[in-house]
Motif scaffolding. Sequence first.
Motif, PDB file in Angstrom:
ATOM      1  N   GLY A 391       0.741  -1.143  -0.059  1.00 13.41           N
ATOM      2  CA  GLY A 391      -0.136  -0.087   0.146  1.00 13.41           C
ATOM      3  C   GLY A 391       0.431   1.281  -0.183  1.00 13.41           C
ATOM      4  N   ILE A 392       1.778   1.054  -0.817  1.00 10.42           N
ATOM      5  CA  ILE A 392       3.435   2.077  -0.711  1.00 10.42           C
ATOM      6  C   ILE A 392       3.312   2.885  -1.651  1.00 10.42           C
ATOM      7  CG2 ILE A 392       5.433   2.739  -0.470  1.00 10.42           C
ATOM      8  CD1 ILE A 392       4.022   2.094   2.214  1.00 10.42           C
ATOM      9  N   PRO A 393       2.642   4.312  -2.404  1.00  8.04           N
ATOM     10  CA  PRO A 393       2.143   4.807  -3.997  1.00  8.04           C
ATOM     11  C   PRO A 393       4.519   5.567  -3.975  1.00  8.04           C
ATOM     12  CG  PRO A 393       0.939   6.080  -1.545  1.00  8.04           C
ATOM     13  CD  PRO A 393       1.456   5.370  -0.402  1.00  8.04           C
ATOM     14  N   LEU A 394       4.009   5.453  -4.832  1.00  9.90           N
ATOM     15  CA  LEU A 394       5.294   5.860  -5.524  1.00  9.90           C
ATOM     16  C   LEU A 394       6.129   6.625  -5.717  1.00  9.90           C
ATOM     17  CD1 LEU A 394       4.782   2.129  -7.463  1.00  9.90           C
ATOM     18  CD2 LEU A 394       6.141   3.044  -5.480  1.00  9.90           C
ATOM     19  N   LEU A 395       7.186   6.906  -6.076  1.00 10.29           N
ATOM     20  CA  LEU A 395       7.979   8.510  -6.633  1.00 10.29           C
ATOM     21  C   LEU A 395       8.771   8.232  -7.945  1.00 10.29           C
ATOM     22  CD1 LEU A 395       8.408  11.335  -7.050  1.00 10.29           C
ATOM     23  CD2 LEU A 395       9.223  11.743  -4.845  1.00 10.29           C
ATOM     24  N   CYS A 396       8.266   8.037  -9.528  1.00  7.67           N
ATOM     25  CA  CYS A 396       9.214   7.144 -10.167  1.00  7.67           C
ATOM     26  C   CYS A 396      10.244   8.111 -10.989  1.00  7.67           C
ATOM     27  CB  CYS A 396       7.984   7.176 -11.152  1.00  7.67           C
ATOM     28  SG  CYS A 396       6.930   6.330 -10.592  1.00  7.67           S
ATOM     29  N   PHE A 397      11.299   7.548 -11.253  1.00  9.95           N
ATOM     30  CA  PHE A 397      12.056   7.467 -11.289  1.00  9.95           C
ATOM     31  C   PHE A 397      13.113   6.624 -11.934  1.00  9.95           C
ATOM     32  CE2 PHE A 397      17.635   9.247 -10.691  1.00  9.95           C
ATOM     33  CZ  PHE A 397      17.228  10.060 -11.774  1.00  9.95           C
ATOM     34  N   PRO A 398      12.615   6.248 -13.551  1.00 10.05           N
ATOM     35  CA  PRO A 398      13.065   4.530 -14.518  1.00 10.05           C
ATOM     36  C   PRO A 398      13.996   5.503 -15.223  1.00 10.05           C
ATOM     37  CG  PRO A 398      10.966   6.524 -15.600  1.00 10.05           C
ATOM     38  CD  PRO A 398      11.256   7.446 -14.469  1.00 10.05           C
ATOM     39  N   LEU A 399      15.245   4.479 -14.856  1.00 11.81           N
ATOM     40  CA  LEU A 399      16.485   4.468 -15.228  1.00 11.81           C
ATOM     41  C   LEU A 399      16.957   3.321 -16.608  1.00 11.81           C
ATOM     42  CD1 LEU A 399      18.309   4.452 -12.352  1.00 11.81           C
ATOM     43  CD2 LEU A 399      17.988   5.756 -13.487  1.00 11.81           C
ATOM     44  N   LEU A 400      16.277   2.835 -16.627  1.00 17.05           N
ATOM     45  CA  LEU A 400      16.642   1.834 -17.785  1.00 17.05           C
ATOM     46  C   LEU A 400      15.500   1.040 -18.326  1.00 17.05           C
ATOM     47  CD1 LEU A 400      19.732   0.140 -19.032  1.00 17.05           C
ATOM     48  CD2 LEU A 400      19.904  -1.134 -17.079  1.00 17.05           C
ATOM     49  N   THR A 401      15.590  -0.129 -19.903  1.00 24.22           N
ATOM     50  CA  THR A 401      14.662  -1.057 -19.763  1.00 24.22           C
ATOM     51  C   THR A 401      12.907  -0.863 -19.476  1.00 24.22           C
ATOM     52  OG1 THR A 401      15.129  -2.580 -17.986  1.00 24.22           O
ATOM     53  CG2 THR A 401      16.711  -2.903 -19.232  1.00 24.22           C
ATOM     54  N   ASP A 402      12.357  -1.987 -19.181  1.00 26.17           N
ATOM     55  CA  ASP A 402      10.694  -1.646 -18.519  1.00 26.17           C
ATOM     56  C   ASP A 402      10.411  -1.111 -18.183  1.00 26.17           C
ATOM     57  OD1 ASP A 402      12.621  -3.779 -16.078  1.00 26.17           O
ATOM     58  OD2 ASP A 402      10.654  -3.421 -15.719  1.00 26.17           O
ATOM     59  N   GLN A 403      11.440  -0.366 -17.278  1.00 22.29           N
ATOM     60  CA  GLN A 403      10.982   0.577 -15.585  1.00 22.29           C
ATOM     61  C   GLN A 403      10.459   2.220 -16.310  1.00 22.29           C
ATOM     62  OE1 GLN A 403      14.907   1.570 -14.441  1.00 22.29           O
ATOM     63  NE2 GLN A 403      15.407  -0.574 -13.872  1.00 22.29           N
ATOM     64  N   PHE A 404      10.707   2.340 -17.767  1.00 25.02           N
ATOM     65  CA  PHE A 404      10.078   3.723 -18.346  1.00 25.02           C
ATOM     66  C   PHE A 404       8.412   2.916 -18.731  1.00 25.02           C
ATOM     67  CE2 PHE A 404      14.077   4.395 -19.456  1.00 25.02           C
ATOM     68  CZ  PHE A 404      14.920   5.374 -18.674  1.00 25.02           C
ATOM     69  N   THR A 405       8.013   1.609 -19.013  1.00 26.42           N
ATOM     70  CA  THR A 405       6.358   1.128 -19.026  1.00 26.42           C
ATOM     71  C   THR A 405       6.124   1.128 -17.829  1.00 26.42           C
ATOM     72  OG1 THR A 405       7.839   0.413 -21.006  1.00 26.42           O
ATOM     73  CG2 THR A 405       5.388  -0.623 -20.841  1.00 26.42           C
ATOM     74  N   ASN A 406       6.913   0.504 -16.758  1.00 24.79           N
ATOM     75  CA  ASN A 406       6.730   0.966 -15.377  1.00 24.79           C
ATOM     76  C   ASN A 406       6.050   2.046 -15.036  1.00 24.79           C
ATOM     77  OD1 ASN A 406       6.713  -2.036 -15.859  1.00 24.79           O
ATOM     78  ND2 ASN A 406       8.928  -1.745 -14.483  1.00 24.79           N
ATOM     79  N   ARG A 407       6.351   2.900 -14.991  1.00 19.48           N
ATOM     80  CA  ARG A 407       6.321   3.890 -15.008  1.00 19.48           C
ATOM     81  C   ARG A 407       4.560   4.738 -15.310  1.00 19.48           C
ATOM     82  NH1 ARG A 407       5.050   9.219 -16.556  1.00 19.48           N
ATOM     83  NH2 ARG A 407       4.177   7.641 -18.125  1.00 19.48           N
ATOM     84  N   LYS A 408       4.811   4.363 -16.748  1.00 14.69           N
ATOM     85  CA  LYS A 408       3.545   4.976 -17.441  1.00 14.69           C
ATOM     86  C   LYS A 408       2.640   4.415 -16.567  1.00 14.69           C
ATOM     87  CE  LYS A 408       0.387   3.492 -21.350  1.00 14.69           C
ATOM     88  NZ  LYS A 408      -0.479   3.402 -20.502  1.00 14.69           N
ATOM     89  N   LEU A 409       2.404   2.545 -16.368  1.00 12.51           N
ATOM     90  CA  LEU A 409       1.123   1.876 -15.037  1.00 12.51           C
ATOM     91  C   LEU A 409       1.350   2.807 -14.181  1.00 12.51           C
ATOM     92  CD1 LEU A 409       2.313  -2.334 -16.337  1.00 12.51           C
ATOM     93  CD2 LEU A 409       0.590  -0.617 -17.019  1.00 12.51           C
ATOM     94  N   VAL A 410       2.432   3.011 -13.550  1.00 15.14           N
ATOM     95  CA  VAL A 410       2.432   3.291 -12.085  1.00 15.14           C
ATOM     96  C   VAL A 410       1.372   4.796 -11.996  1.00 15.14           C
ATOM     97  CG1 VAL A 410       3.318   4.514 -10.101  1.00 15.14           C
ATOM     98  CG2 VAL A 410       3.886   2.161 -10.697  1.00 15.14           C
ATOM     99  N   VAL A 411       1.525   6.213 -12.799  1.00 12.54           N
ATOM    100  CA  VAL A 411       1.651   7.211 -13.043  1.00 12.54           C
ATOM    101  C   VAL A 411       0.119   7.295 -14.021  1.00 12.54           C
ATOM    102  CG1 VAL A 411       2.227   9.398 -13.678  1.00 12.54           C
ATOM    103  CG2 VAL A 411       3.759   8.028 -12.201  1.00 12.54           C
ATOM    104  N   ASP A 412       0.167   7.002 -14.905  1.00 14.41           N
ATOM    105  CA  ASP A 412      -0.711   7.327 -15.873  1.00 14.41           C
ATOM    106  C   ASP A 412      -1.877   6.080 -15.929  1.00 14.41           C
ATOM    107  OD1 ASP A 412       1.205   9.468 -16.574  1.00 14.41           O
ATOM    108  OD2 ASP A 412       1.890   8.146 -18.514  1.00 14.41           O
ATOM    109  N   ASP A 413      -1.614   5.472 -15.729  1.00 11.16           N
ATOM    110  CA  ASP A 413      -2.681   3.794 -15.996  1.00 11.16           C
ATOM    111  C   ASP A 413      -3.258   4.118 -14.008  1.00 11.16           C
ATOM    112  OD1 ASP A 413      -1.998   4.170 -18.299  1.00 11.16           O
ATOM    113  OD2 ASP A 413      -1.646   1.582 -18.247  1.00 11.16           O
ATOM    114  N   TRP A 414      -2.661   3.423 -12.923  1.00  8.55           N
ATOM    115  CA  TRP A 414      -3.179   3.129 -12.028  1.00  8.55           C
ATOM    116  C   TRP A 414      -3.010   4.546 -10.953  1.00  8.55           C
ATOM    117  CZ3 TRP A 414       0.518  -1.088 -10.978  1.00  8.55           C
ATOM    118  CH2 TRP A 414       0.478  -2.222 -12.694  1.00  8.55           C
TER     119      TRP A 414
END
Length: 492
Positions: A391-414
Amino acid sequence: MDNHSQNPHILMIPYPFQGHVIPFVHLATKLASKGFTITFVNTESIHHKITKSQLSSSGVLPAGPNKHDIFAEARKAGLDIRYATVSDGFPLTFDRSLNHDQFMEGMLHEFSAHVDDLVGKLVKTNRPITCLISDTFYVWSSMIANKYNLVYVSFWTEPALVFTLYYHMDLLKTNGHFASPHDDYNREDAIDYIPGVETMDPKDMASYLQATDATTVVHRIIYKAFEDVKRADFVICNTVQELERKTISALQQKQRVYAIGPVFPAGFTKSLVETSLWPESDCTRWLDSKHHGSVIYISFGSYAHCTRNDIVEIAHGLLLSRVSFIWVLRPDIVSSDQSDPLLPPGFEDEIKGRGMIVPWCCQIAVISHPAVAGFLTHCGWNSTLESVWCGIPLLCFPLLTDQFTNRKLVVDDWRIGLNLCDKMPIAREEVARKISRLISGKSADEFRKNVKAVKAELENALSGDDGGSSQKNLNQFIDDMKAKIKKKNAGL
């Protein structure tokens, strides 16, 4: 039905990075708890790092690569998991991080010979292996499976969205969004033609799909791996069907794909199996001294690197925010040959009592502590799923590979977090402002409400033995795998 088809012996080989080893270990224990015999294979280098991290406090290392068995406790708990190691083709002293491209060339061209040798021995034992579960990024899996008549299961440890973008690289290439014929740029307009994927921005693709040079060794690995995965008997994904329903449904039109995630240890406790590549600092006593929901946790995972300037700006942002924090600063976070101090002069004196800096820790123990209110993260998929579970919110700082897509899911979708910086380079004032938004005020309440809803999806997927979607999918996969093994044993 013979004994082998009732109780197959599965060989499991994760990609040699901690973010891949962890879900493989969890899946191994889950399958073993259902009666399977597992032989789990780590590279000698990964095994050595895990062993060294566990035994560093005593100063005594084992004499050989197989002297310390990371599954010993799991076997004491009644799980039939054997353990083996295989050379990745490089000596233990070789710096794989500093010589990344050379190491990857070895993984592409040489590693399969060492795996082939090991599998050849394991199929001749009195309990021969009948199934191979290998990481999707391996390029040789179908070749090994065909040679030894094994059922081939590809395990994808990231979201289905990332998988399907790689799977459809040909479409991205045809449309000029990837590997464009122009030397220095790809198309930057929206992508709206990938089956099962809503319209998305190219900046939300994995970093390798955003690159203008698509001829690197990593790209050659991805090309080969995603040709090879199309020959897999089954694909299993560490994701949840309800969170990626359209994407998974579209993939299932192509192959037998099962969403079985999140692959966590039972009860989300510390695993019986050690997977840490560095000694873990115990943060519990420090966290116990802090108020409920007052601490931000910062970690950029086990592999990705960032710049010294990033570290300095984040440090100043933490000072400005005046928030308590635990910051995991890996010794090689900038580079494995980094010798200059990373943090600003006087930083550690200024944060005494308010901040704790450690080289590594047990992440599950930290983010499940009630004092932790937010996670400044690189958006690795394991970290993302673990944060949601806690139950912990995320402050996203993607650096490599799938992390940019994961950021989209976290920030934009969910909508369970926000970006650390909207534009590069990082600015300390924005870091401080975003930390405050994440853990206090109206926006923080919204993030917590949304993360609670996503957490419910994860819990529902894992509920009961056959109630949630992931449990049903896992059971269906097991039934289908057993049937396929039986057919292969019968020569059909």
